[in-house]
Design a protein around this motif. Structure first.
Motif, short mmCIF file in Angstrom:
data_model
loop_
_atom_site.label_atom_id
_atom_site.label_comp_id
_atom_site.label_asym_id
_atom_site.label_seq_id
_atom_site.Cartn_x
_atom_site.Cartn_y
_atom_site.Cartn_z
N GLU A 198 0.01 15.21 -4.58
CA GLU A 198 1.39 14.33 -5.05
C GLU A 198 0.99 13.45 -6.74
O GLU A 198 2.15 12.58 -7.21
CB GLU A 198 3.17 13.65 -4.48
N GLY A 199 -0.39 13.74 -6.58
CA GLY A 199 -0.61 12.44 -7.15
C GLY A 199 -1.41 11.02 -7.09
O GLY A 199 -1.00 10.66 -5.88
N LEU A 200 -1.52 10.40 -7.77
CA LEU A 200 -2.14 8.77 -7.24
C LEU A 200 -1.73 7.71 -8.61
O LEU A 200 -1.74 8.19 -9.23
CB LEU A 200 -3.45 8.89 -7.01
N TRP B 245 -10.18 6.79 0.67
CA TRP B 245 -8.70 6.24 -0.89
C TRP B 245 -8.64 4.86 -0.21
O TRP B 245 -8.68 3.54 -1.58
CB TRP B 245 -8.29 7.01 -1.66
N ARG B 246 -8.71 4.55 0.53
CA ARG B 246 -7.46 3.52 1.81
C ARG B 246 -9.04 2.54 1.20
O ARG B 246 -8.94 0.98 1.50
CB ARG B 246 -7.08 3.78 2.84
N GLN B 247 -10.57 2.74 1.41
CA GLN B 247 -11.61 2.11 1.79
C GLN B 247 -11.86 1.81 0.70
O GLN B 247 -12.43 -0.06 -0.18
CB GLN B 247 -12.62 3.30 2.09
N VAL B 248 -12.13 2.10 -0.61
CA VAL B 248 -11.95 1.72 -1.86
C VAL B 248 -11.16 0.99 -2.32
O VAL B 248 -11.95 0.34 -2.99
CB VAL B 248 -11.56 3.21 -3.00
N ALA B 249 -9.78 1.10 -1.98
CA ALA B 249 -9.03 0.06 -2.14
C ALA B 249 -9.68 -1.56 -2.12
O ALA B 249 -8.62 -2.63 -2.46
CB ALA B 249 -7.30 0.48 -1.45
N ARG B 250 -10.27 -1.41 -0.82
CA ARG B 250 -10.63 -2.78 -0.39
C ARG B 250 -11.35 -3.53 -1.47
O ARG B 250 -11.61 -4.84 -1.20
CB ARG B 250 -11.07 -2.57 0.67
N ASN B 251 -12.06 -3.08 -2.09
CA ASN B 251 -12.59 -3.42 -3.45
C ASN B 251 -12.51 -3.11 -4.64
O ASN B 251 -12.82 -3.73 -5.33
CB ASN B 251 -14.37 -3.19 -3.01
N CYS B 252 -11.69 -2.46 -4.61
CA CYS B 252 -10.94 -2.50 -6.39
C CYS B 252 -9.72 -2.51 -6.05
O CYS B 252 -8.49 -1.67 -5.93
CB CYS B 252 -11.14 -0.99 -6.25
N LEU C 13 -3.13 -1.64 -6.02
CA LEU C 13 -1.99 -1.39 -6.62
C LEU C 13 -0.98 -0.09 -6.66
O LEU C 13 -0.77 -0.02 -6.61
CB LEU C 13 -2.17 -1.26 -7.97
N GLY C 14 -2.49 1.09 -6.26
CA GLY C 14 -1.72 2.30 -6.88
C GLY C 14 -1.03 2.79 -5.45
O GLY C 14 0.10 3.18 -4.80
N LEU C 15 -2.21 2.02 -4.11
CA LEU C 15 -1.51 2.46 -2.70
C LEU C 15 0.06 1.64 -2.14
O LEU C 15 0.73 2.31 -1.56
CB LEU C 15 -2.23 1.67 -1.43
N GLU C 16 0.35 0.71 -2.87
CA GLU C 16 1.50 -0.20 -2.89
C GLU C 16 3.06 0.69 -3.75
O GLU C 16 3.18 -0.42 -4.47
CB GLU C 16 1.13 -1.66 -3.88
N GLY C 17 2.57 1.50 -5.21
CA GLY C 17 3.32 2.31 -5.45
C GLY C 17 3.55 2.30 -6.65
O GLY C 17 4.49 2.13 -7.43
N GLN C 18 2.06 1.01 -7.31
CA GLN C 18 2.43 0.29 -8.57
C GLN C 18 0.99 1.07 -9.06
O GLN C 18 0.18 2.02 -9.48
CB GLN C 18 2.19 -1.08 -8.73
N GLY C 19 1.78 0.73 -11.21
CA GLY C 19 0.25 1.22 -11.83
C GLY C 19 0.05 2.37 -12.36
O GLY C 19 1.30 3.14 -12.22
N ARG C 20 -0.50 2.94 -13.12
CA ARG C 20 -0.61 4.30 -14.01
C ARG C 20 -0.61 5.97 -13.15
O ARG C 20 -1.51 5.52 -11.91
CB ARG C 20 -1.54 4.77 -14.72
N PHE C 21 0.22 6.35 -13.66
CA PHE C 21 0.09 8.04 -12.15
C PHE C 21 -0.22 8.57 -12.76
O PHE C 21 -0.59 8.82 -14.19
CB PHE C 21 1.95 8.16 -11.92
N TYR C 22 -1.49 9.21 -11.75
CA TYR C 22 -2.21 10.02 -12.45
C TYR C 22 -1.77 11.86 -11.81
O TYR C 22 -2.03 11.55 -10.21
CB TYR C 22 -3.80 10.40 -11.77
#
Ligand code: SF4
Length: 167
Positions: free
Chosen positions: A20-22, A125-132, A137-146
């Motif tokens: 469903e995208g990220l 992907w959640r691990q990547v989010a710890r440092n990025c 932001l994307g995990l919180e439903g914010q940011g640009r949709f891909y």
């Protein structure tokens, strides 16, 4: 005449978690351009583009901004209070990261964070989010949709990683 429409391929088993995208938007924190020693690989064509952008010849560019590792070229790093910064990382007065060669940055940088290894699983992907923070932001439903189709294009454009095996 209407354009023929192309139906995107259905998600594969490994793509299902992001079918469903990220979402992702870079916050310019600079974390991905510093930290422990690393590699920013680039191709001969990318070396030409960077050298031209910096108005120098390729030989001078390689000598002053890069180093060879295991038969490949990687950008140099500089030790700073943040870690090993990419040689082209600058920070503005607010501490925002700026890339000194942004228009001609290597593909490895352009395709972050949609690297195959980062997309291997939702957990990864959640691990990547710890440092990025951009991924977080994307995990919180914010940011640009891909959408999936765009993620596929970026993911499949990611160059292979020729990093030498750790000792
Ligand atoms: S770590 Fe993520 S948010 Fe920070 S500069 Fe890199 S891509 Fe942008």
């Amino acid at each position: 005449m209407p354009e023929p429409s192309v139906t995107p391929a259905p998600p594969t088993r490994r793509e299902r978690w992001y079918a469903e995208g990220l979402r992702f938007t870079c916050t310019q924190c600079g974390n991905c351009c510093t930290g422990p020693p690393g590699y920013v690989w680039f191709s001969p064509r990318e070396a030409e583009a960077m050298a031209e952008y910096l108005e120098m010849d390729v030989k001078t560019f390689l000598k002053t901004h890069a180093r060879p590792v295991s038969g490949h070229w990687t950008l140099d790093e500089r030790r700073t209070e943040h870690g090993y910064d990419c040689i082209f990382l600058k920070r503005d007065e607010q501490g925002r990261a700026l890339c000194g060669i942004y228009p001609v940055r290597p593909t490895q940088c352009r395709t972050w964070p949609f690297w195959p290894e980062n997309l291997a699983s939702a957990r990864r992907w959640r691990q990547v989010a710890r440092n990025c923070p951009g991924v977080a932001l994307g995990l919180e439903g914010q940011g640009r949709f891909y959408p999936l189709e765009q993620i596929r294009i970026i993911r499949d454009n990611t160059p292979g990683d020729p990093s030498p095996d750790p000792d």
